[in-house]
Design a protein around this motif. Structure first.
Motif, short mmCIF file in Angstrom:
data_model
loop_
_atom_site.label_atom_id
_atom_site.label_comp_id
_atom_site.label_asym_id
_atom_site.label_seq_id
_atom_site.Cartn_x
_atom_site.Cartn_y
_atom_site.Cartn_z
N SER A 192 0.85 -1.19 0.00
CA SER A 192 0.00 0.00 0.00
C SER A 192 0.88 1.24 0.00
CB SER A 192 -0.92 -0.02 1.22
OG SER A 192 -1.73 -1.17 1.22
N ILE A 193 0.99 1.86 -1.16
CA ILE A 193 1.84 3.05 -1.33
C ILE A 193 0.96 4.15 -1.92
CG2 ILE A 193 3.89 4.02 -2.41
CD1 ILE A 193 4.59 1.78 -0.54
N ASP A 194 0.75 5.21 -1.18
CA ASP A 194 -0.20 6.25 -1.59
C ASP A 194 0.50 7.51 -2.06
OD1 ASP A 194 -2.64 4.77 -0.83
OD2 ASP A 194 -1.75 4.92 1.15
N VAL B 153 -0.33 -0.62 -4.52
CA VAL B 153 -1.71 -0.15 -4.58
C VAL B 153 -1.77 1.28 -4.07
CG1 VAL B 153 -4.08 -0.56 -3.84
CG2 VAL B 153 -2.51 -2.48 -4.12
N PHE B 154 -2.42 2.14 -4.82
CA PHE B 154 -2.57 3.55 -4.49
C PHE B 154 -4.05 3.81 -4.23
CE2 PHE B 154 -1.50 8.07 -6.36
CZ PHE B 154 -2.06 8.67 -5.24
N THR B 155 -4.42 4.16 -2.99
CA THR B 155 -5.78 4.57 -2.69
C THR B 155 -5.91 6.05 -3.02
OG1 THR B 155 -6.01 2.91 -0.94
CG2 THR B 155 -7.55 4.76 -0.90
N VAL C 194 0.82 -2.32 -11.04
CA VAL C 194 0.44 -1.12 -10.31
C VAL C 194 -1.08 -1.01 -10.34
CG1 VAL C 194 0.59 1.40 -10.20
CG2 VAL C 194 2.59 0.05 -10.91
N ARG C 195 -1.69 -0.83 -9.16
CA ARG C 195 -3.14 -0.74 -9.09
C ARG C 195 -3.57 0.58 -8.46
NH1 ARG C 195 -6.05 -5.98 -6.65
NH2 ARG C 195 -7.80 -4.66 -7.22
N MET C 196 -4.67 1.12 -8.96
CA MET C 196 -5.29 2.31 -8.39
C MET C 196 -6.66 1.92 -7.84
SD MET C 196 -3.10 4.68 -9.24
CE MET C 196 -1.60 3.83 -9.75
N GLN C 197 -7.02 2.45 -6.69
CA GLN C 197 -8.37 2.22 -6.18
C GLN C 197 -8.87 3.50 -5.52
OE1 GLN C 197 -7.62 -1.11 -3.55
NE2 GLN C 197 -7.42 0.24 -1.77
N SER D 268 -10.56 11.01 -12.04
CA SER D 268 -10.37 10.69 -13.45
C SER D 268 -9.35 9.57 -13.63
CB SER D 268 -9.88 11.94 -14.20
OG SER D 268 -8.63 12.39 -13.67
N LYS D 269 -8.77 9.08 -12.53
CA LYS D 269 -7.67 8.13 -12.61
C LYS D 269 -8.03 6.73 -12.15
CE LYS D 269 -4.78 11.42 -13.86
NZ LYS D 269 -4.14 11.42 -15.20
N THR D 270 -9.25 6.54 -11.63
CA THR D 270 -9.60 5.23 -11.08
C THR D 270 -11.02 4.84 -11.48
OG1 THR D 270 -10.41 6.29 -9.05
CG2 THR D 270 -8.14 5.49 -9.03
N ASP D 271 -11.23 3.54 -11.53
CA ASP D 271 -12.58 3.01 -11.71
C ASP D 271 -13.11 2.56 -10.36
OD1 ASP D 271 -12.52 3.28 -14.50
OD2 ASP D 271 -11.43 1.39 -14.71
#
Length: 283
Positions: free
Chosen positions: A112-114, A154-156, A179-182, A268-271
């Motif tokens: 988890s890296i934000d 993962v970036f929250t 790399v995941r965005m949430q 605009s960067k995540t679903d």
């Protein structure tokens, strides 16, 4: 609406954490007791879910605080679980833990890296350089000893941090495998059914550290209890009257209290995760 087969579980080894991140309900909002899952209970949960293919070994809390986490990985693997995944904050990666990760059957590990170093320090209260050093040490070990282990970050994302996303992706794609965005969870009115009681990609339940079974990880205080894994067969709870009533509520738009204002921030960067991509037909 179509209900998918139960092939996935989120198991919470513990809801205790060594950090107090600003957006996390462990820091503020969680009122249920803290604790650690008994290894015997974990084995029962695995045995009770014979069709299990995908196991997430994290929920609320830091899973590496559990002293028997690697025994849990081994048991799940021996039972035939194909994919074992763990998210961690990365603070506990000593050389001993790194060796155990490399030697374990864990398939995917995510950190988890934000956002930027400044954002990370503000949100999580620790220096990003320390976590990155741990990640790089694990990467070196996995590249030489177990390259099939998949590493990710993962970036929250929230409104205030979405400007960090492009630089973040460029930086971390050169280091990890994915790399995941949430989006950050927020409180605002829900207008559409949630996929969690039906299965979005696959049927999934959440087993908390004390055995309480719930339909969704967002229910951090376990208000939607479906059963107790200490006494109930977990796979049966995917078909019981409690979850069917929840499905009916979502189809009819009469959401229970915990779902009424469950939403995710718009960026605009995540679903969004807890919404259907397309409304499902009844099958």
């Amino acid at each position: 609406m179509r209900v998918k087969p139960l092939t996935s579980l989120i198991i919470e080894p513990t809801n205790t954490c060594n950090l107090r991140c600003t957006f996390c309900f462990v820091t503020e909002g969680m009122t249920r007791n803290e604790g650690f899952m008994d290894l015997g209970l974990f084995k029962k949960v695995i045995d009770d879910t014979p069709e299990l293919e995908h196991l997430c070994m994290h929920n609320w809390g830091e899973p590496l605080l559990h002293k028997e986490i690697f025994e849990m990985f081994d048991y799940a693997h021996q039972a035939g679980v194909k994919y074992i995944v763990m998210n961690t904050n990365g603070t506990l990666l000593t050389e001993k833990i790194i060796n155990k990760i490399i030697e374990s059957p864990l398939n995917i590990i995510r950190f988890s890296i934000d956002g930027s170093a400044e954002t990370f320090k503000k949100v999580r209260g620790v220096e990003l350089d320390k976590i990155k050093a741990n990640i790089l040490r694990l990467k070196e070990a996995k590249d030489t000893r177990r390259p099939e282990l998949s590493m990710g970050v993962v970036f929250t994302v929230e409104e205030e941090t979405q400007q960090d996303v492009d630089e973040y992706i460029e930086h971390w794609e050169s280091i990890v495998d994915h790399v995941r965005m949430q989006p950050k969870l927020i409180q605002s009115p829900r207008k559409e059914p949630c996929p969690e009681p039906f299965g979005k990609d696959y049927g999934k339940l959440v087993v908390l550290w004390d055995g309480t079974v719930i339909p969704c990880c967002v229910d951090y205080n376990a208000t939607l209890k479906l059963g107790d894994a200490n006494n109930d067969r977990v796979s049966d709870l995917w078909k019981n009257s409690e979850i069917q009533a929840l499905r009916d509520q979502h189809e009819e738009g009469g959401f229970p209290a915990v779902c009424t204002n469950c939403n995710e921030c718009e960026t605009s960067k995540t679903d969004k995760r807890f919404f259907f991509d397309e409304f499902q037909e009844v099958i």
